[in-house]
Design an enzyme around this catalytic site. Structure first.
Site, PDB file in Angstrom:
ATOM      1  CE  LYS A  67      34.330  70.246   6.054  1.00 48.34           C
ATOM      2  NZ  LYS A  67      32.902  70.621   6.184  1.00 48.34           N
ATOM      3  CE  LYS A  91      37.452  79.390  11.288  1.00 46.55           C
ATOM      4  NZ  LYS A  91      36.025  79.144  11.544  1.00 46.55           N
ATOM      5  CE  LYS A 103      29.916  79.807   8.189  1.00 47.85           C
ATOM      6  NZ  LYS A 103      30.834  79.250   9.185  1.00 47.85           N
ATOM      7  CB  THR A 187      33.954  74.324  17.887  1.00 52.43           C
ATOM      8  OG1 THR A 187      33.717  73.727  16.626  1.00 52.43           O
ATOM      9  CG2 THR A 187      34.198  75.809  17.722  1.00 52.43           C
ATOM     10  CG  ASN A 219      26.089  72.802  18.387  1.00 53.76           C
ATOM     11  OD1 ASN A 219      25.452  72.077  19.135  1.00 53.76           O
ATOM     12  ND2 ASN A 219      25.783  72.982  17.121  1.00 53.76           N
ATOM     13  CB  SER A 349      34.941  69.287   9.589  1.00 56.66           C
ATOM     14  OG  SER A 349      33.670  69.573  10.126  1.00 56.66           O
TER      15      SER A 349
HETATM   16  P1  NAD Z   1      24.403  77.597  18.262  1.00 55.12           P
HETATM   17  O1  NAD Z   1      23.227  78.038  17.471  1.00 55.12           O
HETATM   18  O2  NAD Z   1      24.476  76.196  18.739  1.00 55.12           O
HETATM   19  O3  NAD Z   1      24.568  78.544  19.561  1.00 55.12           O
HETATM   20  C1  NAD Z   1      24.519  79.938  19.506  1.00 55.12           C
HETATM   21  C2  NAD Z   1      24.319  80.432  20.925  1.00 55.12           C
HETATM   22  O4  NAD Z   1      24.358  81.859  20.934  1.00 55.12           O
HETATM   23  C3  NAD Z   1      22.960  80.036  21.542  1.00 55.12           C
HETATM   24  O5  NAD Z   1      23.161  79.647  22.880  1.00 55.12           O
HETATM   25  C4  NAD Z   1      22.173  81.346  21.491  1.00 55.12           C
HETATM   26  O6  NAD Z   1      21.176  81.406  22.498  1.00 55.12           O
HETATM   27  C5  NAD Z   1      23.297  82.327  21.763  1.00 55.12           C
HETATM   28  N1  NAD Z   1      22.950  83.715  21.412  1.00 55.12           N
HETATM   29  C6  NAD Z   1      22.322  84.194  20.312  1.00 55.12           C
HETATM   30  N2  NAD Z   1      22.150  85.530  20.424  1.00 55.12           N
HETATM   31  C7  NAD Z   1      22.675  85.888  21.626  1.00 55.12           C
HETATM   32  C8  NAD Z   1      22.801  87.116  22.325  1.00 55.12           C
HETATM   33  N3  NAD Z   1      22.338  88.255  21.800  1.00 55.12           N
HETATM   34  N4  NAD Z   1      23.410  87.119  23.549  1.00 55.12           N
HETATM   35  C9  NAD Z   1      23.878  85.980  24.083  1.00 55.12           C
HETATM   36  N5  NAD Z   1      23.799  84.779  23.460  1.00 55.12           N
HETATM   37  C10 NAD Z   1      23.191  84.736  22.255  1.00 55.12           C
HETATM   38  O7  NAD Z   1      25.684  77.976  17.375  1.00 55.12           O
HETATM   39  P2  NAD Z   1      27.161  77.419  17.509  1.00 55.12           P
HETATM   40  O8  NAD Z   1      27.343  76.307  16.546  1.00 55.12           O
HETATM   41  O9  NAD Z   1      27.509  77.223  18.944  1.00 55.12           O
HETATM   42  O10 NAD Z   1      27.974  78.648  16.922  1.00 55.12           O
HETATM   43  C11 NAD Z   1      28.232  79.804  17.707  1.00 55.12           C
HETATM   44  C12 NAD Z   1      29.323  80.614  17.009  1.00 55.12           C
HETATM   45  O11 NAD Z   1      30.498  79.810  16.892  1.00 55.12           O
HETATM   46  C13 NAD Z   1      28.966  81.071  15.580  1.00 55.12           C
HETATM   47  O12 NAD Z   1      29.571  82.310  15.328  1.00 55.12           O
HETATM   48  C14 NAD Z   1      29.634  80.019  14.724  1.00 55.12           C
HETATM   49  O13 NAD Z   1      29.920  80.488  13.413  1.00 55.12           O
HETATM   50  C15 NAD Z   1      30.900  79.770  15.520  1.00 55.12           C
HETATM   51  N6  NAD Z   1      31.503  78.466  15.228  1.00 55.12           N
HETATM   52  C16 NAD Z   1      30.862  77.318  15.527  1.00 55.12           C
HETATM   53  C17 NAD Z   1      31.455  76.106  15.206  1.00 55.12           C
HETATM   54  C18 NAD Z   1      30.808  74.805  15.544  1.00 55.12           C
HETATM   55  O14 NAD Z   1      31.441  73.751  15.306  1.00 55.12           O
HETATM   56  N7  NAD Z   1      29.630  74.781  16.136  1.00 55.12           N
HETATM   57  C19 NAD Z   1      32.716  76.090  14.563  1.00 55.12           C
HETATM   58  C20 NAD Z   1      33.343  77.291  14.293  1.00 55.12           C
HETATM   59  C21 NAD Z   1      32.732  78.483  14.618  1.00 55.12           C
END
Ligand code: NAD
Length: 420
Positions: A67, A91, A103, A187, A219, A349
């Protein structure tokens, strides 16, 4: 083996050594089970052709189907995909879910693609990876720069290839297509539940309202901000890829969401100090620094010197690199590790996968209850192991995951069983 994976495994090795786990079972987690590398030919809107590189890794499936999300970002590489699949293995085990770790990703700048080009990349990805995807084998979800829209295209493409509708082949889908209420906020909300559950371990138990600086307002980050603000905490600074906004009196989260939606960045918020440096947020004075953007933000001792927080919550995957672990310990800054702090996403999920498998829908209350129960139970196990063995929080989180994985791996026999 890539450098990122090799560094990530050091943390697993540290936990295995502290818990004196059988080397044979831990060795089985040393390498990914399989990684598919492929190219995705993208016909651009102007008629030109661009070849994109993509990967899907199934790291370990001892506990169940692999997953993990699919990321669209220029920094995606085979090493990064394998490292993130390794983290998913840890995790899912820590969260007590019947999943292994996987992944995927495409090396592409999603901001440079039109909506129709994104659809072609999403469908092209599924065609290229279809041979290892399946609801009982490898189940993707959204990650950086992918969301419900991409999952809708992907599950549709998968159904066409598989010759039937398989809603549990992907999670993070729109509710109208078999998704689940509450997956997108899970999350961020789960991150706050984890933070509250380990407050005492972080030395933050005395204060009702914490000051929080948050890097990344996508997100995961925006939903953490909503949950934290509803719980009475003060968001003093927020950044995204365009820059940062801060206000010691607190930022209004709904106004930030609106600014991001209307102007594309939190820097359009209007009431507070702004800067065009999104990384500088790590220097913000606060109780808790929440990292919810990309990996490698706190890379070494020099980065640790810049911090003015009391604790860190890793909502992003691997924002703190192993080279910063010891300097953080010396600085007295505790970290709620990614495999615990962002475990809420894969937990819901799982609920969505169960829903697709059984054909029985979950309501919002059941989803919230499940999230709370799973986050609190995982955080409780981590706390107990910290107390029992005198471990830091990350090593304890790896320890809980490894104990579960090693029990399953050794169930088919180890050298002790076979040696006569
Ligand atoms: P996303 O694309 O929705 O958001 C990423 C955010 O990071 C955006 O607001 C972007 O502008 C910002 N960003 C990018 N570069 C940046 C910088 N240099 N400085 C400041 N902000 C910056 O992605 P997401 O889904 O929110 O995921 C974010 C992190 O959380 C990732 O590492 C992802 O693997 C992890 N994550 C997400 C989920 C999920 O359900 N969405 C679950 C587990 C882990």
């Amino acid at each position: 083996m890539g450098q990122l994976l090799s560094a990530a495994r050091e943390r697993m090795a540290r936990a295995a050594e502290k818990l004196e786990l059988a080397a044979e079972t831990v060795d089985r987690l040393d390498y990914p089970a399989e990684t598919l590398a492929f190219s995705i030919p993208l016909r651009r809107d102007d008629g030109s052709l661009k070849q994109l590189k993509g990967w899907r890794c199934r790291y370990n499936s001892t506990l169940g189907p692999t997953k993990g999300g699919i990321r669209f970002h220029p920094s995606v590489s085979e090493d990064e995909v394998q490292t993130l699949a390794f983290l998913m293995t840890m995790k899912c085990a820590l969260m007590g879910l019947p999943f292994g770790g996987g992944k995927g990703g495409v090396s592409v700048d999603a901001g440079d693609l039109s909506l129709m080009e994104k659809e072609r990349v999403a469908r092209g990805y599924v065609r290229a990876a279809a041979r290892i995807l399946s609801p009982d084998r490898d189940v993707p979800a959204p990650d950086v720069a992918t969301g419900t829209q991409e999952m809708a295209w992907m599950v549709d493409e998968y159904g066409q290839i598989a010759g039937g509708i398989a809603p549990h082949a992907f999670t993070g889908k729109p509710v109208a297509l078999g998704g689940i209420e509450g997956r997108t906020p899970a999350t961020g909300r789960g991150g706050l539940i984890a933070l509250e559950a380990v407050r005492e371990q972080l030395g933050l138990e005395g204060k009702d309202s914490l000051t929080i600086a948050l890097q990344g307002f996508g997100n995961a980050g925006s939903w953490f901000a909503r949950a934290a603000s509803e719980a009475g905490h003060t968001i003093v600074a927020v950044s995204d890829s365009s820059g940062m906004v801060s206000n010691d009196d607190g930022l209004d989260v709904e106004a930030l969401v609106k600014a991001k939606k209307d102007g594309g960045s939190v820097t359009d918020y209007g009431d507070g100090d702004t800067s065009d440096d999104g990384i500088a947020i790590i220097e913000a004075e606060c109780d808790v620094l929440v990292l919810a953007a990309l990996g490698g933000v706190i890379a070494d001792a020099d980065d640790v010197k810049k911090l003015s927080c009391k604790a860190i919550v890793e909502i992003a995957n691997r924002p703190v690199l192993p080279a910063a672990d010891e300097p953080l310990r010396e600085a007295g800054i505790d970290v709620v590790p990614d495999i615990l702090a962002n475990g809420g996403g894969v937990t819901i999920s799982h609920a969505e996968w169960v829903q697709g498998r059984t054909g029985l829908d979950w309501d919002a209350e059941e989803v919230d209850d499940y999230l709370e129960e799973k986050m609190e139970s995982a955080a409780g196990e981590v706390r107990d192991l910290m107390d029992e063995q005198g471990l830091d929080m990350r090593t304890a989180a790896y320890g809980v995951a490894l104990k579960r994985l090693c029990a399953a791996i050794s169930a088919t026999g180890t050298a002790d069983d076979f040696a006569g």
